[in-house]
Design a protein around this motif. Structure first.
Motif, short mmCIF file in Angstrom:
data_model
loop_
_atom_site.label_atom_id
_atom_site.label_comp_id
_atom_site.label_asym_id
_atom_site.label_seq_id
_atom_site.Cartn_x
_atom_site.Cartn_y
_atom_site.Cartn_z
N VAL A 14 0.83 -1.20 0.00
CA VAL A 14 0.00 0.00 0.00
C VAL A 14 0.87 1.26 0.00
O VAL A 14 0.59 2.22 -0.72
N GLY A 15 1.94 1.25 0.79
CA GLY A 15 2.82 2.42 0.82
C GLY A 15 3.44 2.72 -0.52
O GLY A 15 3.49 3.87 -0.97
N SER A 16 3.90 1.68 -1.21
CA SER A 16 4.53 1.89 -2.51
C SER A 16 3.51 2.34 -3.54
O SER A 16 3.81 3.17 -4.42
N ALA A 19 2.77 5.97 -3.02
CA ALA A 19 3.85 6.76 -3.63
C ALA A 19 3.65 6.88 -5.13
O ALA A 19 3.79 7.97 -5.71
N ASP A 20 3.31 5.77 -5.78
CA ASP A 20 3.04 5.80 -7.22
C ASP A 20 1.93 6.80 -7.54
O ASP A 20 2.04 7.59 -8.50
N VAL A 31 8.52 11.48 0.56
CA VAL A 31 9.59 10.92 1.39
C VAL A 31 9.04 9.65 2.03
O VAL A 31 7.97 9.66 2.64
N GLY A 32 9.77 8.57 1.87
CA GLY A 32 9.33 7.30 2.44
C GLY A 32 10.17 6.93 3.65
O GLY A 32 11.40 6.90 3.57
#
Length: 343
Positions: A14-16, A19-20, A31-32
């Motif tokens: 979900v985080g990636s 970001a997309d 910023v991750g």
């Protein structure tokens, strides 16, 4: 100057995908937050941009290190924070309950407390998305759609940790005026879904069988669950729209929202759908005792009324497309020589 969003847990599915979404649909900088030793599999398609610092960068920190969280916030001062980092595997939480509770509850409290302290010092006031889970409803009563007012009933150390996370997100909004909101996402899947989750392990096993790396038997746990499914790519769109609505003041501090798909499946139906997409017609299904949990959240049907009133959102990617993309994801991974564990 471009606005900045901090995504904790950016290396996850979900985080990636959040970001997309942000990189594609906005001019924000991303910023991750990640721990230095985390696998980068879900971010490899972005590493060239990360290396060039082309609107995306990484910050190494850990939810269990409060000092690191405070330093990160002082260094970055993001306009938006989407807090997705967690020990997120329900079955695993039975084996590591203390780590699950520590990371998800105390880690979230440390992040929110650092924000509160900065706000008192210099007025720092980001929009903060706190990711809870539909697992907070646990052993729900069959036949009744789950609304935001449904009572919690923890069914695993993970769900109990997310109940704590949920309450913290609401408390810091209501007590201190921090612009928090809480989401409870129902079952979600699609590309990059971890293989510890039901539909992903089924898809992974089908891909292994197709590649001749597993006997034509899929091993599964409890199949009595009924639940909605949605594509995580739809869910991250809801996350971002809620961030925007909160910034505009359209969402009260501490508000909570269900985010769920609207296509309903019994788990055997998910297996049947995935098998219908396979190149093999000889695959059997067998119960594996090691895949059973001591207790299951076996009814997950949701009422999306509240979120659809707050933002212009509804699921757009069909479940069939989601499952197709998931199976193709595992075929691609195995085709690259990445042979996953059979778990």
């Amino acid at each position: 100057m471009a606005k900045k969003i901090l995504i904790t847990g950016i290396t996850g599915q979900v985080g990636s995908q959040l970001a997309d979404y942000v990189l594609q649909h906005t001019d924000f900088d991303v910023v991750g937050m990640m721990r230095w030793q985390e696998p980068m599999d879900n971010l490899y398609h972005l590493t060239s941009r990360i290396n060039r610092k082309d609107r995306i960068s990484l910050y190494y920190a850990d939810l269990n290190d409060g000092a690191a969280l405070s330093r990160m916030l002082r260094d970055l001062r993001p306009d938006y924070i989407s807090h997705l980092a967690a020990q997120s595997y329900p079955k695993t939480s039975f084996n590591i309950p203390i780590e699950t509770l520590q990371t998800n509850i105390i880690g979230t409290a440390s992040l929110l407390e650092a924000i509160r302290q900065m706000r008192e010092v210099d007025g720092y006031n980001p929009v903060v998305h706190v990711c809870s889970s539909s697992e907070v409803y646990g052993k729900a009563k069959p036949g009744v759609p789950l609304s935001e007012e449904t009572a919690f009933h923890g069914a695993s150390p993970y769900s109990i940790s997310k109940i704590g996370t949920d309450y913290l997100g609401r408390f810091y909004g209501e007590a201190y005026g921090i612009r928090t909101f809480v989401t409870r996402m129902g079952t979600h899947s699609g590309p990059r879904r971890s293989d510890v989750f039901f539909e992903s392990t089924v898809a992974k096993q089908i891909a292994l069988i197709e590649a001749g790396l597993q006997d034509p038997v899929i091993k599964v746990g409890n199949l009595s669950s009924t639940r909605t499914f949605q594509d995580a790519r739809d869910a991250v769109r809801a996350y971002f729209l809620l961030l925007e609505a909160s910034e505009k003041g359209n969402i009260p501090c501490g508000e909570c929202f269900n985010i769920a798909g609207e296509e309903v499946f019994k788990l055997p139906e998910v297996i049947d759908l995935l098998l219908s997409l396979s190149t093999r017609d000889d695959i059997k299904v067998a119960t594996d005792e090691d895949r059973l949990r001591p207790i299951d959240a076996d009814y997950q049907m949701f009422d999306n009324t509240k979120i659809r009133a707050a933002i212009d959102w509804k699921p757009e990617i069909s479940a069939r497309q989601m499952f197709t993309d998931l199976l193709n994801h595992w075929r691609d991974e195995i085709g690259k020589g990445k042979i996953p564990l059979n778990r």
